[in-house]
Write a protein that holds these residues in place. Structure first.
Motif, PDB file in Angstrom:
ATOM      1  N   LEU A  26       1.119   5.142  -2.664  1.00 47.50           N
ATOM      2  CA  LEU A  26       0.949   6.503  -2.216  1.00 47.50           C
ATOM      3  C   LEU A  26       2.126   7.335  -2.668  1.00 47.50           C
ATOM      4  O   LEU A  26       3.261   6.902  -2.627  1.00 47.50           O
ATOM      5  CB  LEU A  26       0.859   6.544  -0.682  1.00 47.50           C
ATOM      6  CG  LEU A  26      -0.231   5.637  -0.094  1.00 47.50           C
ATOM      7  CD1 LEU A  26      -0.209   5.722   1.409  1.00 47.50           C
ATOM      8  CD2 LEU A  26      -1.593   6.018  -0.624  1.00 47.50           C
ATOM      9  N   TYR A  42      -2.398   7.410   5.677  1.00 48.88           N
ATOM     10  CA  TYR A  42      -1.202   6.571   5.591  1.00 48.88           C
ATOM     11  C   TYR A  42       0.017   7.417   5.208  1.00 48.88           C
ATOM     12  O   TYR A  42       1.106   7.254   5.772  1.00 48.88           O
ATOM     13  CB  TYR A  42      -1.410   5.464   4.558  1.00 48.88           C
ATOM     14  CG  TYR A  42      -0.398   4.352   4.662  1.00 48.88           C
ATOM     15  CD1 TYR A  42      -0.685   3.192   5.367  1.00 48.88           C
ATOM     16  CD2 TYR A  42       0.849   4.468   4.071  1.00 48.88           C
ATOM     17  CE1 TYR A  42       0.245   2.178   5.477  1.00 48.88           C
ATOM     18  CE2 TYR A  42       1.789   3.459   4.176  1.00 48.88           C
ATOM     19  CZ  TYR A  42       1.476   2.315   4.876  1.00 48.88           C
ATOM     20  OH  TYR A  42       2.410   1.315   4.992  1.00 48.88           O
ATOM     21  N   LYS A  43      -0.178   8.318   4.271  1.00 45.24           N
ATOM     22  CA  LYS A  43       0.924   9.188   3.882  1.00 45.24           C
ATOM     23  C   LYS A  43       1.363  10.071   5.044  1.00 45.24           C
ATOM     24  O   LYS A  43       2.562  10.331   5.229  1.00 45.24           O
ATOM     25  CB  LYS A  43       0.487  10.055   2.697  1.00 45.24           C
ATOM     26  CG  LYS A  43       1.556  11.023   2.221  1.00 45.24           C
ATOM     27  CD  LYS A  43       1.039  11.876   1.077  1.00 45.24           C
ATOM     28  CE  LYS A  43       2.075  12.926   0.681  1.00 45.24           C
ATOM     29  NZ  LYS A  43       1.574  13.801  -0.406  1.00 45.24           N
ATOM     30  N   ILE A  85       0.836  -1.192   0.000  1.00 40.33           N
ATOM     31  CA  ILE A  85       0.000   0.000   0.000  1.00 40.33           C
ATOM     32  C   ILE A  85       0.871   1.243   0.000  1.00 40.33           C
ATOM     33  O   ILE A  85       0.570   2.236  -0.638  1.00 40.33           O
ATOM     34  CB  ILE A  85      -0.910  -0.014   1.244  1.00 40.33           C
ATOM     35  CG1 ILE A  85      -1.799  -1.247   1.226  1.00 40.33           C
ATOM     36  CG2 ILE A  85      -1.753   1.233   1.305  1.00 40.33           C
ATOM     37  CD1 ILE A  85      -2.689  -1.344   0.049  1.00 40.33           C
ATOM     38  N   GLU A 105      -5.796   6.816   2.477  1.00 42.21           N
ATOM     39  CA  GLU A 105      -4.489   6.995   1.832  1.00 42.21           C
ATOM     40  C   GLU A 105      -3.788   8.246   2.349  1.00 42.21           C
ATOM     41  O   GLU A 105      -2.566   8.245   2.556  1.00 42.21           O
ATOM     42  CB  GLU A 105      -4.674   7.060   0.317  1.00 42.21           C
ATOM     43  CG  GLU A 105      -5.052   5.720  -0.303  1.00 42.21           C
ATOM     44  CD  GLU A 105      -5.325   5.835  -1.793  1.00 42.21           C
ATOM     45  OE1 GLU A 105      -5.404   6.985  -2.288  1.00 42.21           O
ATOM     46  OE2 GLU A 105      -5.449   4.796  -2.452  1.00 42.21           O
ATOM     47  N   ARG A 155     -11.574   5.753   0.977  1.00 43.45           N
ATOM     48  CA  ARG A 155     -10.283   5.252   0.498  1.00 43.45           C
ATOM     49  C   ARG A 155      -9.274   6.379   0.347  1.00 43.45           C
ATOM     50  O   ARG A 155      -8.108   6.266   0.733  1.00 43.45           O
ATOM     51  CB  ARG A 155     -10.498   4.530  -0.826  1.00 43.45           C
ATOM     52  CG  ARG A 155      -9.283   3.728  -1.306  1.00 43.45           C
ATOM     53  CD  ARG A 155      -8.592   4.386  -2.473  1.00 43.45           C
ATOM     54  NE  ARG A 155      -9.522   4.790  -3.495  1.00 43.45           N
ATOM     55  CZ  ARG A 155      -9.288   5.803  -4.318  1.00 43.45           C
ATOM     56  NH1 ARG A 155      -8.163   6.493  -4.221  1.00 43.45           N
ATOM     57  NH2 ARG A 155     -10.179   6.150  -5.236  1.00 43.45           N
ATOM     58  N   ILE A 213      -7.510   0.139   3.528  1.00 44.07           N
ATOM     59  CA  ILE A 213      -7.320   0.612   2.155  1.00 44.07           C
ATOM     60  C   ILE A 213      -7.539  -0.528   1.175  1.00 44.07           C
ATOM     61  O   ILE A 213      -8.167  -0.368   0.117  1.00 44.07           O
ATOM     62  CB  ILE A 213      -5.913   1.225   1.992  1.00 44.07           C
ATOM     63  CG1 ILE A 213      -5.773   2.468   2.861  1.00 44.07           C
ATOM     64  CG2 ILE A 213      -5.638   1.575   0.534  1.00 44.07           C
ATOM     65  CD1 ILE A 213      -4.377   3.051   2.889  1.00 44.07           C
TER      66      ILE A 213
END
Length: 768
Positions: free
Chosen positions: A8, A316-317, A4, A313, A309, A257
């Motif tokens: 990104l 997560y970034k 994942i 993301e 979603r 995700i």
């Protein structure tokens, strides 16, 4: 299999921690003979500014379909919901931008956008909240600070505001004194008020997100209960629970995700199947009546799924930097633990696996069992003690490296910031003493080992000379037909043998009579002063600095990116593939390249214009394999009076079969930097490789562009970068006496033959 994380877009300007990691180094131009990390970083930034940074990655799941505790997903869903609201506010803010005309509104939009991108800490969020609240309560207050960056010096900004306010008041007084009408500023701007309310809502959401940070290690405590790293760190009073908690949180985020993407993919597949079915059923009618066919059938996709979603993301970034910081903070602690304490049982391999590969957890979602078994076995069996011998190839992992630095078997890494900005300080003097005490002793050991080799070589040559003299005498007394010709050939060979014995004897005498005693004396002087120096720069400070140095190297080899090593290990390590740069592969590749350039690691003892008659000692440089995935290596520092040379490679390559090319480039840089170091300040006029090559480039400057390109010269690059091209051509065709370079550019070929030399037993090519 991709992760994942790969899907990104990475942050190319990741901020560094405040502990000095990746501290900025002053810019040094090539004319100032820049070497090491400063030159590598500046060159890399220039390259990244001109090309696409990231290759396309396949968007896949983390490769694990298990479940995590429900509490982990509660925190994950809560933070995703916060990001969903933040993105909605951001979209609303973009609507303001289209119709905004006031400078105050535009400044506030820019400030809120920066705030969402940078995600400041809790204290900054609270101060921003107080400022916006005050602005909403007092709409007539000055809004000069709206466009202030979060990282500006607050005192400087306050002084600027006071000066601007004073100037504005003076201007207003002048206008009023002239009888002009001052415009009424009592009415607040409704657009700015609405925008401030958006900023207030954003700040409250960011503060709520910040408050959930403390929950993450707690909700993952169940998963950390049987983690070997957590148990080990608790015994040694080191905090690993924070890193493990964030690791499991990131794993839960990846699973979310993956679920959202799976739902989107399933919907697209069902839509495509329905459309295909409709085309088949109505194909005959369309052929008769025409038309483009109906729309895709099937239920519509829940609009919240793409939105969630996207929010996941972004989350997560946002946590990638936090994960990396937490990992490298623990890296310092475990590096010092491994260097300072003997770790028995399974503790040693576990700590080595963390430092060498980035192994954080044994959970199957963090690392598959097959890779876990390989990593632990490698860190148990593949541990090589440091040896200072002339024939060794030092390809070492970080765990072995920090132990060797602590045991003073090798010099500490260069601290460019200390050399540039701290020269003459007690820390700089202590660092210099530590370095001199190690390098002089190591060089003395290498010279003594060379003396033993020379004694054996002299004995062998003496025996050969005696046998050849007896044979020569017999040939001179023989009456056979070819005896005279054989005697003449043997006589010439004897001359060469006697010359070789003389050179070896002279080198041995110089080493034993001068070089070794001086080195031992200097090492003893430095050793006597070292206890006082260690009060200023302790061994713990040295090892922690080495850990920060390894972090900076890992970031550079990854082209200024800093992904989480535990997930890089999970997604990218394939032990049997060529993109795994393990010790054996590096040593084999270096040995092959050293055959092409056999004098690259040699320090000259008795100089001579003829390379074959020059006496030298092999002083092996260090190849450090750092826990990173990248496509470039770095020559950190050349061979000089306080170091034998240091080169860096990433543990995993960006692509397969990159190791040889990577090594050729860093060895070319190492060759160039060593030449610059030996040439000194007036390198352009010195009798050295760098000067000769620069002269060749200078002679080509007025030739046509096609001629320069055909010869491998690019006037847009500097000497050091252009040198790599010709060195690569020579080394990769060394088995054919460097024919690629010979055919490309004869002048560059002659330059390399003169200063680098030919592989053993080969003669240079010549034009007929």
């Amino acid at each position: 299999m991709g992760s994942i994380r790969d899907s990104l877009e990475p942050d190319a300007t990741i901020a560094e921690t405040a502990d000095g990691v990746g501290s900025p180094t002053p810019e040094i131009d090539e004319s100032s003979r820049a070497t090491g990390l400063a030159a590598a970083e500046e060159e890399l930034k220039a390259v990244l500014a001109e090309e696409e940074l990231e290759e396309e990655q396949e968007l896949t799941s983390p490769g694990w379909d298990g479940e995590l505790p429900e509490n982990v997903f509660k925190v994950v869903d809560a933070r995703i919901a916060i990001w969903d609201k933040l993105l909605a506010l951001d979209a609303h803010r973009h609507e303001f931008r289209r119709s905004a005309t006031s400078e105050q509104v535009l400044n506030e939009i820019a400030r809120q956008t920066r705030e969402l991108q940078r995600l400041p800490s809790g204290e900054s969020l609270k101060s921003s909240l107080e400022r916006i609240t005050q602005q909403l309560q007092s709409p007539n207050a000055a809004s000069v600070s709206q466009a202030k960056d979060e990282d500006e010096d607050e005192d400087k900004v306050d002084e600027d505001e006071e000066e601007e306010d004073t100037e504005q008041e003076d201007a207003e007084d002048e206008v009023e004194g002239d009888g002009a009408v001052v415009p009424d500023a009592t009415a607040p701007d409704p657009a700015l008020t609405r925008l401030l309310n958006v900023g207030l809502a954003q700040l409250k959401l960011l503060i709520a997100r910040e408050h959930t940070n403390a929950l993450i290690p707690k909700v993952a405590a169940e998963l950390c209960a049987d983690e070997p790293l957590a148990l080990l760190c608790r015994r040694h009073k080191v905090d690993a629970d924070t890193l493990l908690g964030w690791t499991f949180y990131a794993l839960g985020l990846e699973l979310r995700i993956a679920r959202y993407r799976r739902q989107e993919n399933e919907h697209r597949a069902s839509q495509a199947a329905a459309a295909d079915k409709a085309r088949r059923e109505t194909g005959a009618l369309r052929s008769i009546f025409g038309g483009k066919g109906g729309k895709d059938d099937g239920p519509a996709l829940d609009p919240s799924i793409p939105r969630l979603r996207q929010a996941a993301e972004r989350e997560y970034k946002a946590i990638e930097r936090h994960l990396a910081n937490a990992y490298w903070q623990l890296y310092e602690e475990l590096a010092w633990l491994l260097a300072s304490e003997p770790l028995g049982g399974e503790d040693g391999p576990r700590v080595r696996a963390f430092l060498r590969y980035g192994l954080v957890s044994i959970h199957p979602g963090v690392l598959p069992p097959a890779k876990l078994e390989f990593v632990i076995d490698d860190c148990t069996r593949n541990v090589v003690p440091w040896q200072n011998t002339v024939n060794v190839i030092h390809a070492v992992y970080p765990d072995e490296y920090v132990q060797a630095v602590f045991a003073r078997q090798t010099t500490p890494s260069p601290d460019e910031d200390l050399d540039l900005n701290g020269r003459g300080t007690p820390q700089w003097k202590a660092d210099r003493l530590w370095r001199l005490s190690v390098i002089n002793r190591v060089r003395a050991e290498l010279f003594l080992a060379e003396c033993e080799r020379l004694k054996g070589e002299i004995a062998r040559l003496d025996q050969k000379r005696a046998e050849d003299e007896q044979t020569l005498e017999a040939l001179r007394q023989s009456s056979k037909r070819n005896a005279k010709r054989k005697a003449e050939a043997l006589d010439k060979e004897l001359v060469g043998t006697r010359s070789q014995i003389g050179r070896c004897s002279k080198t041995l005498e110089k080493l034993l009579a001068k070089a070794v005693p001086e080195l031992k004396q200097q090492a003893a002087i430095a050793e006597s002063k070292l206890p006082v120096a260690q009060q200023v720069l302790s061994p713990e400070q040295i090892i922690r600095r080495e850990a920060r140095f390894i972090r900076r190297l890992a970031r550079l080899t990854a082209r200024l990116k800093e992904p989480y090593p535990a997930f890089v290990l999970r997604d990218r390590l394939e032990p049997e593939r060529s993109d795994h740069h393990h010790r054996a592969a590096v040593q084999e590749a270096v040995a092959q390249l050293e055959k092409a350039d056999p004098r690259i690691f040699h320090q000259t003892v008795v100089p001579n214009k003829d390379l074959d008659k020059r006496s030298s000692v092999r002083t092996p440089a260090t190849f450090l394999i750092v826990p990173a995935r990248g496509q470039m290596g770095i020559s950190i520092n050349p061979r000089r009076n306080n170091d034998l040379g240091r080169l860096v490679l990433p543990l995993m390559g960006q692509r397969q079969n990159m190791l040889e090319r990577m090594l050729v480039d860093i060895l070319a840089d190492f060759r160039w930097d060593c030449s610059m170091e030996e040439a000194g300040i007036d390198w352009i006029t010195a009798d050295a490789l760098c000067s000769a090559y620069a002269t060749v480039r200078w002679n080509y400057r007025n030739r046509g562009e096609q001629i320069q390109k055909k010869a491998g010269f690019d006037k847009k690059t500097k000497d050091r970068q252009n040198w790599r091209v010709h060195y690569r051509l020579f080394v990769t065709s060394a088995e054919d006496r460097g024919r690629k370079l010979f055919n490309k550019c004869l002048d560059a070929y002659n330059c390399i033959v003169q200063y680098v030399g030919m592989p053993e037993g080969m003669e240079p090519l010549k034009r007929e």
